[in-house]
Design an enzyme around this catalytic site. Structure first.
Site, PDB file in Angstrom:
ATOM      1  CE1 TYR A 159       3.646  46.499 -33.787  1.00 47.30           C
ATOM      2  CE2 TYR A 159       4.758  48.476 -34.507  1.00 47.30           C
ATOM      3  CZ  TYR A 159       3.593  47.760 -34.330  1.00 47.30           C
ATOM      4  OH  TYR A 159       2.404  48.313 -34.705  1.00 47.30           O
ATOM      5  CE  LYS A 229       3.236  45.352 -14.226  1.00 46.97           C
ATOM      6  NZ  LYS A 229       2.407  45.911 -13.156  1.00 46.97           N
ATOM      7  CG  ASP A 283       0.184  48.596 -13.112  1.00 47.20           C
ATOM      8  OD1 ASP A 283       1.224  48.036 -13.500  1.00 47.20           O
ATOM      9  OD2 ASP A 283       0.040  49.019 -11.976  1.00 47.20           O
ATOM     10  CG  ASP A 307      -1.110  49.462 -29.691  1.00 46.20           C
ATOM     11  OD1 ASP A 307      -1.555  50.471 -30.262  1.00 46.20           O
ATOM     12  OD2 ASP A 307      -1.278  48.310 -30.130  1.00 46.20           O
TER      13      ASP A 307
END
Ligand code: NAD
Length: 420
Positions: A159, A229, A283, A307
């Site tokens: 963003y 991550k 993940d 998201d």
């Protein structure tokens, strides 16, 4: 109030919400709630949600003065601009609001008005609860196990929007800087390239994680999971995790412990009224929300991960027609459903207003109107459980009655009257 580009509520209904400098807010019996229907199906779900929320307020001895505000198509039609300053100012002044979706053109055209609004209001936490309502069809066998709240950082990561188009002259300057000055000369393939930068700051991370931990403590949740991550993006996502643990370890005393402490020092025995902070790689987290659903409560993560993960959680509890959300800043809440403007269904009185209604439920909870919030939520659940549903759920339910958006809202209002 001094606004030109909003629709003022009827005389006598308006009550100022709070003093501008107040940190906490004191909600009057009849607060002004700015409402932005938004684009596409926003004009279907907006009025539907409004009628339900108003009925829940009345049934609990209150009233609401709606203040219509505009952005996107409605603002272009009325005022020839995308995002009037009055819209932002009204939400800032009243500290609360509810909005429907706003269309963002793909590729070219103006940038996202949602992002602009979130930035200008500094609503840094996008909060998405996912819980199952009785009767909602789900692709999983035990949808009730899903009861998570995602806190998604709303002002940085993707963003922050620092990107260069492959045709832009500047992209070559960025490439040269990376290759010649920073020495990463064997990473980018030759030929056209688009480049983006993603900042993750200590400030942005810590205030988001604090919001998630505060929420977990206030609402009696057991865990806050930092999702990242960091194994690959060590200095952005990995650092998010480290700063997140710093908040947990340095700012809350015994109320908050890490998962390591829980097992190394307490043999898994969690103190009453405490929150355990742990972390998971993104993940893996997408698997965990399916396979170990009941182990997770509150998730705190950066923008893009948030998201993906909240949509994956949302799919388990009935999808976009159901999933509510809200954007929180300091002493400010702008509720909005997760779904977009679904242009192909716009104006057909067809789509499901549940997500917009449940976003209003979040707003009511924020205002301390827990009884009105529960009433609206229970009435939605009772309506769906009686198989009176909009097209999206109807096609998955045997023997149900298909209702238009407005009919569904009227059925929920009837249930509010029955339940109260
Ligand atoms: P979308 O959520 O608008 O629609 C995708 C599909 O989901 C629809 O075709 C429909 O099948 C279903 N759906 C969505 N809302 C529903 C509802 N209330 N009831 C029943 N079914 C529903 O997503 P999109 O097509 O990717 O995006 C359309 C536009 O919305 C784009 O311009 C996008 O940028 C914008 N958008 C805005 C927001 C926001 O304002 N916060 C969020 C997402 C997308």
């Amino acid at each position: 109030m001094g606004y030109d580009k909003v629709e003022i509520p009827p005389e006598g209904k308006s009550v100022t919400v709070l003093d501008e400098d107040a940190d906490e807010f004191d909600v009057p019996e009849t607060p002004i709630i700015p409402i932005l229907y938004g684009d596409g199906i926003g004009t279907d779900v907006g009025p539907a949600a409004q009628s339900v929320l108003e009925a829940a307020a009345h049934a609990t001895g209150r009233d609401v003065a709606w203040l219509r505000i505009y952005a996107g198509e409605s603002a272009r039609e009325k005022y020839d601009e995308n995002l009037p300053a009055d819209t932002v100012d009204a939400i800032r002044e009243f500290r609360i609001g509810i909005k429907g979706p706003l269309t963002t053109p793909v590729g070219a055209g103006y940038r996202s008005l949602n992002v602009a609004l979130r930035k200008r209001l500094d609503t840094y936490a996008n909060v998405r609860p996912t819980y199952h309502l009785d009767g909602v069809p789900s692709p999983v066998s035990h949808p009730k196990k899903m009861d998570m709240v995602t806190f998604r950082e709303n002002t940085e990561d993707v963003y922050a929007g620092i990107e260069w188009d492959h045709t832009d002259d500047d992209v070559e300057r960025v490439r040269e800087f990376i290759e010649d000055e920073m020495g990463y000369d064997d990473i980018i393939h030759d030929g056209p390239v688009g480049i983006g930068i993603k900042p993750i700051t200590e400030f942005g991370t810590k205030r988001l994680v604090r919001k998630a931990i505060d929420y977990a403590l206030e609402r009696g949740r057991d865990t806050v999971t930092l999702v990242h991550k960091g194994n690959i993006m060590k200095f952005t996502e990995g650092q998010f995790r480290d700063w997140g643990y710093e908040v947990a370890e340095q700012e809350y005393g015994d109320e908050v412990i890490t998962e390591d402490t829980l097992w190394e020092e307490r043999d898994g025995d969690q103190p009453d009224n405490s929150v355990v902070v742990n972390d998971r790689i993104a993940d893996n987290m997408l698997q965990q929300v399916l396979t170990r659903t009941e182990n997770y409560d509150v998730l705190a993560t950066m923008n893009l991960n948030g998201d993906y993960i909240s949509d994956a959680c949302g799919a388990q509890i009935g999808g976009l027609g159901i999933a509510p959300g809200a954007n929180f800043g300091d002493a400010l809440c702008l509720a909005e459903p997760v779904h977009g403007s679904a242009p192909k269904y716009a104006g057909q009185d067809k789509v499901n207003p549940t997500a917009m209604i449940l976003s209003g439920v979040l707003l009511f909870e924020y205002m301390g109107w827990d009884d009105a919030a529960s009433l609206a939520r229970d009435a939605v659940e009772a309506t769906i459980a009686s198989k009176r549903v909009t097209y999206d759920l109807h096609r998955q339910i045997e023997g149900g009655e298909k209702l238009a958006t407005s009919e569904f809202a009227a059925a929920v209002v009837e249930n509010i009257e029955t339940l109260s």
